[in-house]
Design an enzyme around this catalytic site. Structure first.
Site, PDB file in Angstrom:
ATOM      1  N   SER A 104       5.436   5.141  -7.565  1.00 14.90           N
ATOM      2  CA  SER A 104       6.276   5.865  -6.619  1.00 14.90           C
ATOM      3  C   SER A 104       6.096   7.375  -6.808  1.00 14.90           C
ATOM      4  O   SER A 104       4.994   7.885  -6.634  1.00 14.90           O
ATOM      5  CB  SER A 104       7.725   5.397  -6.770  1.00 14.90           C
ATOM      6  OG  SER A 104       8.526   5.817  -5.692  1.00 14.90           O
ATOM      7  N   ASP A 154       6.756  -2.161   2.681  1.00 11.73           N
ATOM      8  CA  ASP A 154       7.382  -1.074   1.909  1.00 11.73           C
ATOM      9  C   ASP A 154       7.995  -0.065   2.876  1.00 11.73           C
ATOM     10  O   ASP A 154       7.277   0.589   3.635  1.00 11.73           O
ATOM     11  CB  ASP A 154       6.322  -0.402   1.031  1.00 11.73           C
ATOM     12  CG  ASP A 154       6.927   0.530  -0.004  1.00 11.73           C
ATOM     13  OD1 ASP A 154       8.002   1.098   0.265  1.00 11.73           O
ATOM     14  OD2 ASP A 154       6.320   0.696  -1.076  1.00 11.73           O
ATOM     15  N   HIS A 185       8.990  -2.063  -1.877  1.00 15.09           N
ATOM     16  CA  HIS A 185       8.670  -0.995  -2.821  1.00 15.09           C
ATOM     17  C   HIS A 185       8.748  -1.462  -4.278  1.00 15.09           C
ATOM     18  O   HIS A 185       8.593  -0.664  -5.195  1.00 15.09           O
ATOM     19  CB  HIS A 185       9.617   0.186  -2.592  1.00 15.09           C
ATOM     20  CG  HIS A 185       9.111   1.489  -3.136  1.00 15.09           C
ATOM     21  ND1 HIS A 185       7.950   2.079  -2.698  1.00 15.09           N
ATOM     22  CD2 HIS A 185       9.606   2.315  -4.096  1.00 15.09           C
ATOM     23  CE1 HIS A 185       7.756   3.228  -3.339  1.00 15.09           C
ATOM     24  NE2 HIS A 185       8.741   3.387  -4.203  1.00 15.09           N
TER      25      HIS A 185
END
Length: 204
Positions: A104, A154, A185
């Site tokens: 991320s 996502d 995610h």
């Protein structure tokens, strides 16, 4: 820039062994991937810095003004600082190949270092990255390897932007592989298997 310019956790490996840089997601810390990375590359020097930006108390590596909207000046600052930090630790530990893994926000700063400093990392794992702008293309060495892992649903990292990042990194040189899972995610077991296989070449 010194080898301790970020607060970080580290474990020294043998001289000449890989330097494995682990970069947490928003709200993570130096422990998020430390044990995971240590298991993946047992002989490597493990380096896990903490982002120097706080977003409502959550650590990040650069500022943003909204979801998917980056403070580009701060991204440039953070990219330079991270590259210098990695270089200083490569020298400090007399490391061999430089390998990065980020999730991320950690994947985003790692991706931008790959874009801006294409000769620094020998291999990188980008887990759910988001680069919401057109990257510049600077030549990377032909031996550079990149693995992108991503979710087909996502909500934070849209599929077209993930694919575009892969194409941009491929245009720099080296190899780029993308592994998808059907979720969002979150990190899933198939990603872990892909990362383990990708990094197997760096185990003594």
């Amino acid at each position: 820039m010194t080898s301790d310019s970020y607060f970080h956790k580290s474990r020294a490996g043998a001289a000449g062994a890989p330097l494995f840089v682990l970069l947490h997601g928003t709200g993570g810390d130096e422990n998020q991937f430390f044990d995971f990375g240590s298991r993946l590359l047992p002989e490597a020097t493990i380096l896990s810095p903490v982002g120097d930006v706080s977003e409502h108390g959550a650590a990040r590596f650069f500022r943003r003004t909204g979801e998917g909207v980056y403070d580009m000046a701060d991204l440039q600052r953070a990219t330079g600082k991270m590259a210098d930090f990695v270089r200083a630790n490569r020298e400090h530990y007399q490391a061999g190949p430089v390998i990065g893994l980020g999730f991320s926000n950690g994947a985003n700063i790692l991706a931008n270092v790959l874009i801006e400093e294409p000769g620094l990392f020998d291999a990188a794992v980008l887990m759910h990255p988001l680069i919401p702008f057109e990257p510049k293309i600077s030549p990377a060495k032909a031996s550079r390897r990149v693995l992108i892992t991503a979710g087909e649903r996502d909500p934070i990292c849209p599929v077209p932007l993930t694919k575009a990042l892969g194409e941009s990194l491929k245009a720099q040189g080296g190899t780029v592989e993308t592994v998808w899972h059907p979720g969002g995610h979150e990190i899933r077991s198939g990603e872990i298997d892909a990362v383990r296989g990708f990094l197997a070449a760096y185990n003594a």
